[in-house]
Design an enzyme around this catalytic site. Structure first.
Site, PDB file in Angstrom:
ATOM      1  N   ARG A 264       0.717  -1.251   0.116  1.00  0.00           N
ATOM      2  CA  ARG A 264       0.067   0.087  -0.235  1.00  0.00           C
ATOM      3  C   ARG A 264       1.086   1.226   0.066  1.00  0.00           C
ATOM      4  O   ARG A 264       1.970   1.446   0.683  1.00  0.00           O
ATOM      5  CB  ARG A 264      -1.075   0.138   1.301  1.00  0.00           C
ATOM      6  CG  ARG A 264      -1.866  -1.126   1.216  1.00  0.00           C
ATOM      7  CD  ARG A 264      -2.832  -1.140   2.640  1.00  0.00           C
ATOM      8  NE  ARG A 264      -3.758  -2.293   2.512  1.00  0.00           N
ATOM      9  CZ  ARG A 264      -4.475  -2.583   3.350  1.00  0.00           C
ATOM     10  NH1 ARG A 264      -4.748  -1.792   4.274  1.00  0.00           N
ATOM     11  NH2 ARG A 264      -5.322  -3.930   3.283  1.00  0.00           N
ATOM     12  N   ARG A 279       1.999   1.049   9.844  1.00  0.00           N
ATOM     13  CA  ARG A 279       1.703   1.512   8.771  1.00  0.00           C
ATOM     14  C   ARG A 279       2.715   1.533   7.630  1.00  0.00           C
ATOM     15  O   ARG A 279       3.284   2.481   7.452  1.00  0.00           O
ATOM     16  CB  ARG A 279       0.968   2.851   8.908  1.00  0.00           C
ATOM     17  CG  ARG A 279       0.143   3.097   7.736  1.00  0.00           C
ATOM     18  CD  ARG A 279      -0.623   4.644   7.867  1.00  0.00           C
ATOM     19  NE  ARG A 279      -1.492   4.744   9.000  1.00  0.00           N
ATOM     20  CZ  ARG A 279      -2.884   4.165   8.982  1.00  0.00           C
ATOM     21  NH1 ARG A 279      -3.317   3.763   7.786  1.00  0.00           N
ATOM     22  NH2 ARG A 279      -3.534   4.063   9.803  1.00  0.00           N
ATOM     23  N   GLU A 351      -6.382  -1.040  15.823  1.00  0.00           N
ATOM     24  CA  GLU A 351      -6.725  -2.200  14.629  1.00  0.00           C
ATOM     25  C   GLU A 351      -5.789  -3.260  14.232  1.00  0.00           C
ATOM     26  O   GLU A 351      -4.808  -2.911  14.145  1.00  0.00           O
ATOM     27  CB  GLU A 351      -7.199  -1.442  13.598  1.00  0.00           C
ATOM     28  CG  GLU A 351      -7.745  -2.285  12.622  1.00  0.00           C
ATOM     29  CD  GLU A 351      -7.907  -1.615  11.076  1.00  0.00           C
ATOM     30  OE1 GLU A 351      -7.698  -2.406  10.160  1.00  0.00           O
ATOM     31  OE2 GLU A 351      -7.867  -0.384  10.776  1.00  0.00           O
ATOM     32  N   SER A 354     -10.246  -5.817  10.340  1.00  0.00           N
ATOM     33  CA  SER A 354     -11.531  -5.314   9.878  1.00  0.00           C
ATOM     34  C   SER A 354     -12.234  -6.535   9.216  1.00  0.00           C
ATOM     35  O   SER A 354     -11.569  -7.009   8.334  1.00  0.00           O
ATOM     36  CB  SER A 354     -11.423  -4.182   8.839  1.00  0.00           C
ATOM     37  OG  SER A 354     -10.859  -2.914   9.471  1.00  0.00           O
ATOM     38  N   ARG A 392       1.118  -6.521  12.612  1.00  0.00           N
ATOM     39  CA  ARG A 392       0.579  -5.998  13.611  1.00  0.00           C
ATOM     40  C   ARG A 392       0.291  -6.983  14.916  1.00  0.00           C
ATOM     41  O   ARG A 392       0.583  -6.523  16.009  1.00  0.00           O
ATOM     42  CB  ARG A 392      -0.624  -5.362  13.366  1.00  0.00           C
ATOM     43  CG  ARG A 392      -0.663  -4.087  12.404  1.00  0.00           C
ATOM     44  CD  ARG A 392      -1.953  -2.966  12.456  1.00  0.00           C
ATOM     45  NE  ARG A 392      -1.701  -2.216  11.547  1.00  0.00           N
ATOM     46  CZ  ARG A 392      -2.591  -1.201  11.427  1.00  0.00           C
ATOM     47  NH1 ARG A 392      -3.554  -1.029  12.075  1.00  0.00           N
ATOM     48  NH2 ARG A 392      -2.380  -0.158  10.507  1.00  0.00           N
TER      49      ARG A 392
END
Length: 427
Positions: A264, A279, A351, A354, A392
């Site tokens: 990403r 991130r 987070e 999701s 994560r």
């Protein structure tokens, strides 16, 4: 993609639902496209009927030996207009398609109203954050202390927002992924798949990344053939397995799990979570994807979320589950649960997964259907969720299992994957 009939039948309600997720539907533009489409379709149908009448009249005139020159001239004129209208209709249909591709999904009725993450609703908390007898450090400092997490080397090799792991830390990262795959395949009924990490534009469009999120993607030129895209998540190739398919009813639900790297650009997030592994441009995930009968999709969402939670339970990590509000949901989702793990280094829940139900939004873009009990084709519902984000999860283990001497205990569930190693110590 939404069903255009939703807008045609009650555009005001659709606009209100979309406004709840901070999207302004261009009602005027849609009505203009629709009005032109209807006028062209009406005229096209008139000319198609006229063409049939001309053919009948010409045939009758010829059988009687009558002159058909006038009729042929009128017929040819109608045919020329019809060809022009058919081309115009194709252009209008493409404009409608482009319009609909930019419209997000409407929220499910159970989604709480809100504008940002501050309005998300906590569903449950599981586990109690560990009490430390010393000031806990974040994962960057823990990894640096071990000498096994090197951001400087990663930056030299590739640039910012990459990580390099070594020795037992790299093995722990791999162990996490294998542990997740084993639980999901052996206990939760998922079929493991290995998929391409480069996909075409049609696959990206199918799951909702294109056209809206092109700036967030890494594109790889293919010369005259266009370009590939590096996958931002295994959701893209895995869900597209069923693109342009009619799935047998008896095959549903389909449940896939896939471990893959994700890429990403993080466009627009400069400065946010720049420190560490939260991130990055490249990270690993174990992704869960389900393709289900629409009547079962919300029960499936609860089960899928539970499958992701089970990983955290076995790692004995405290977490919470929140329902995302209308203003914080992803573009394609009708309802989303976020699972947030406790990170003592940040003193916050962050987070780690999701889990979303997209209803028929992706299926309509992919043309993925099934034959229902009445043997009529109907769009499937698609769901996915991280089960979990591997990087994560590693961050959570480093921070929650750190010791005062700088070592990190290996969670009990991971020890079989680490050759019985119980702790990672400084190299």
């Amino acid at each position: 993609m939404l069903d255009p009939q939703l807008l045609r039948n009650d555009i005001d309600t659709a606009a209100r639902l979309l406004a709840a997720r901070s999207f302004s539907l261009d009602v005027t533009a849609f009505r203009a496209i629709e009005e032109e489409r209807k006028q062209v379709q009406i005229r096209t149908q008139e000319l198609q009927a006229a063409r049939n009448q001309f053919a009948k009249r010409i045939g009758q005139a010829k059988s009687k030996g009558e002159d058909v020159a006038g009729l042929m001239t009128e017929s040819n004129r109608a045919n020329e207009e019809l060809v022009g209208l058919e081309k115009r209709l194709e252009v209008i249909q493409q404009r409608l398609q482009d319009f609909m591709l930019a419209v997000p999904n409407v929220p499910h009725e159970s989604v709480p109203a809100g504008k940002s993450m501050e309005d998300n609703v906590e569903v449950r908390k599981v586990g109690v954050p560990r009490a430390f007898g010393f000031p806990p450090r974040d994962h960057v400092d823990v990894g640096a202390g071990l000498g096994l997490l090197d951001f400087d080397a990663a930056t030299k090799i590739a640039g910012a927002r990459f990580a390099l792991m070594k020795g037992p830390l790299a093995r722990l990262h791999r162990a996490l992924a294998q542990f997740m795959l084993d639980v999901h395949t052996q206990e939760h009924g998922y079929t493991e798949v290995y998929v391409p990490y480069l996909v075409n534009a049609k696959s990206m469009q199918g799951t909702g990344q294109l056209p809206k999120f092109e700036a967030d993607l890494f594109a790889v030129p293919r010369g005259e053939e266009g370009k590939f895209y590096l996958i931002p998540t295994a959701e893209v190739p895995v869900t597209n397995i069923v693109r342009d398919e009619i799935v047998p009813l008896e095959s549903l639900p389909l449940k896939f799990v896939c471990h893959s790297p994700c890429f990403r650009s993080e466009a627009g997030s400069y400065g946010k979570d720049a420190r560490g592994m939260i991130r990055n441009h490249q990270f690993d995930k174990v992704e869960l994807v389900q393709v289900v009968n629409p009547k079962d999709s919300y029960d499936a969402l609860e089960r899928l979320t539970g499958h992701a939670e089970e990983i955290l339970k076995r790692l004995e990590l405290a977490y919470r589950v929140v329902t995302l509000c209308t203003g914080d949901m992803g573009f394609a989702a009708a309802k989303t649960y976020d699972i947030e793990v406790w990170l003592p280094g940040q003193k916050a829940y962050r987070e780690i997964s999701s889990c979303s139900n997209f209803e028929a939004f992706q299926a309509r873009r992919m043309q993925t259907r099934f034959r229902n009990e009445k043997h009529k084709t109907e769009f499937v519902h698609t769901l996915n969720g991280s089960g979990l984000a591997v990087g994560r999860t590693l961050v959570a283990v480093l921070e929650n299992y750190q010791n005062a001497d700088g070592s990190v205990a290996v969670p009990e569930a991971l020890r079989p994957y680490m050759g019985g190693v119980t702790a990672i110590k400084a190299s």
